[in-house]
Design an enzyme around this catalytic site. Structure first.
Site, mmCIF file in Angstrom:
data_model
loop_
_atom_site.group_PDB
_atom_site.id
_atom_site.type_symbol
_atom_site.label_atom_id
_atom_site.label_comp_id
_atom_site.label_asym_id
_atom_site.label_seq_id
_atom_site.Cartn_x
_atom_site.Cartn_y
_atom_site.Cartn_z
ATOM 1 C CE LYS A 53 20.817 -54.429 -47.620
ATOM 2 N NZ LYS A 53 20.124 -53.145 -47.620
ATOM 3 C CD GLN A 97 16.542 -52.075 -48.526
ATOM 4 O OE1 GLN A 97 17.241 -52.779 -47.804
ATOM 5 N NE2 GLN A 97 17.040 -51.406 -49.549
ATOM 6 C CG ASP A 120 21.998 -48.767 -43.375
ATOM 7 O OD1 ASP A 120 22.821 -49.471 -43.991
ATOM 8 O OD2 ASP A 120 20.762 -48.875 -43.497
#
Ligand code: NAP
Length: 295
Positions: A53, A97, A120
């Site tokens: 990422k 994460q 997200d």
């Protein structure tokens, strides 16, 4: 007739090239999109996801703030870092994460992220807005599935979509997005799960099947009609002695046989996977534009 294979890597590369050009334009106006990344502990899979990422951010010109924290960090210290990022104007998106170590409360951590930086799309505020059809950060994998369909010329409006799986991160959000009264929606949606009676009865009626069960061979050739479009979200590890790693990845669909009946189908790997990270970058750029009052 064998299906056309949907190339997720190519669609992801095209979208990332578009985002790169957009970021270059924003930078000329003094707007630098920024992603705050938090990784707790040393899980190798999570480390490689986070590295990928951050590399993608660098490639697109997105600033990334890398925070690798020890596995024994306290809930209080983790939330303090999130609050610092919530207040930092250089950061437009915050990525924690998952999974987090067991002593941390994942729900409490995710809710601490400002809904304005929730790239997200997991915050209840954004989920509520998505369900109500209001502008919101859309969760990355479901949004990536919709982009894959659109960019391969699949008509969603009026289609009967059968989704196999009802998780909070894949099945439920995809279903919600596809039933919206909007240009990206207007589908008729059936959601199946482990308590569905006669799964094949439903999948055989589908114009589009979205498989997100996390089980190989959930969709076999006898379960689909000719010409169906198949999106395979599943990622399963299968033991394979011929591979150095000892395993290979497979989806939820019997790809080799189903592709003989389908009109379009995604492979695993190389289908939905590359879209997830792309949509995270997309949301970060959207967030920077919103913060700058451009949208
Ligand atoms: P999950 O939380 O385990 O949910 C699986 C869903 O599938 C559940 O709703 C379950 O029903 C249903 N299901 C399982 N077996 C079934 C069967 N035989 N028939 C009908 N329904 C069945 O999984 P998830 O997080 O949604 O992920 C699904 C898959 O997508 C996994 O393989 C995951 O690795 C993959 N994934 C890929 C990406 C990507 O970027 N490519 C991102 C996220 C997830 P119940 O609710 O009744 O248990």
């Amino acid at each position: 007739m064998a299906a056309k294979i949907i190339d997720g890597k190519q669609v992801a590369a095209e979208m990332q090239a578009e985002l790169k050009a957009e970021v270059a334009q924003l930078r000329q106006e003094g707007i630098v999109p920024g992603l705050g990344v938090i990784l707790v502990g040393e899980d190798p899979a999570s480390q490689s996801y986070v590295t990928a990422k951050e590399r993608a951010c660098a490639e697109l010109g997105i600033y990334s703030d890398d925070n690798r924290l020890p596995a024994n960090i306290t809930q209080k210290d983790l939330i303090a870092l999130i609050n610092k990022m919530n207040a930092d104007p250089k950061i437009n998106g915050i990525l924690v994460q998952l999974p987090l170590p067991k002593h941390l409360n994942e729900g409490e951590v995710l809710i601490a992220i400002s809904p304005d930086k929730d790239v997200d799309g997991f915050h209840p505020t954004n989920i509520g807005k998505m369900v109500a059809g209001q502008p919101a950060f859309l969760p990355c994998t479901p949004h990536g599935v919709i982009k894959l369909l659109q960019r391969n010329g699949v008509k969603i409006e009026g289609a009967h979509v059968v989704i196999v799986g009802r998780s909070n991160i894949v099945g439920k959000p995809i279903a919600n997005m596809l039933i919206q009264k909007s240009k990206d929606g207007n589908a008729t949606v059936t959601v199946c799960h482990t308590k569905t009676k006669d799964l094949a009865h439903h999948t055989r009626q589908a114009d589009i099947i979205i498989a997100a069960a996390g089980r190989p061979n959930t969709i076999t050739a006898d379960m689909v009609k000719d010409g169906v479009v198949v999106i395979d979200v599943g990622v399963n590890r299968i033991k394979d002695a011929s591979k150095k790693s000892g395993f290979r990845l497979t989806g939820d669909v019997d790809f080799e046989k189903v592709k003989e009946k389908a009109s379009l189908i995604t492979p695993v790997p190389g289908g939905v996977g590359p879209m997830t990270i792309t949509m995270l970058l997309y949301n970060t750029v959207e967030s920077a534009k919103r913060a700058a009052g451009k949208i």
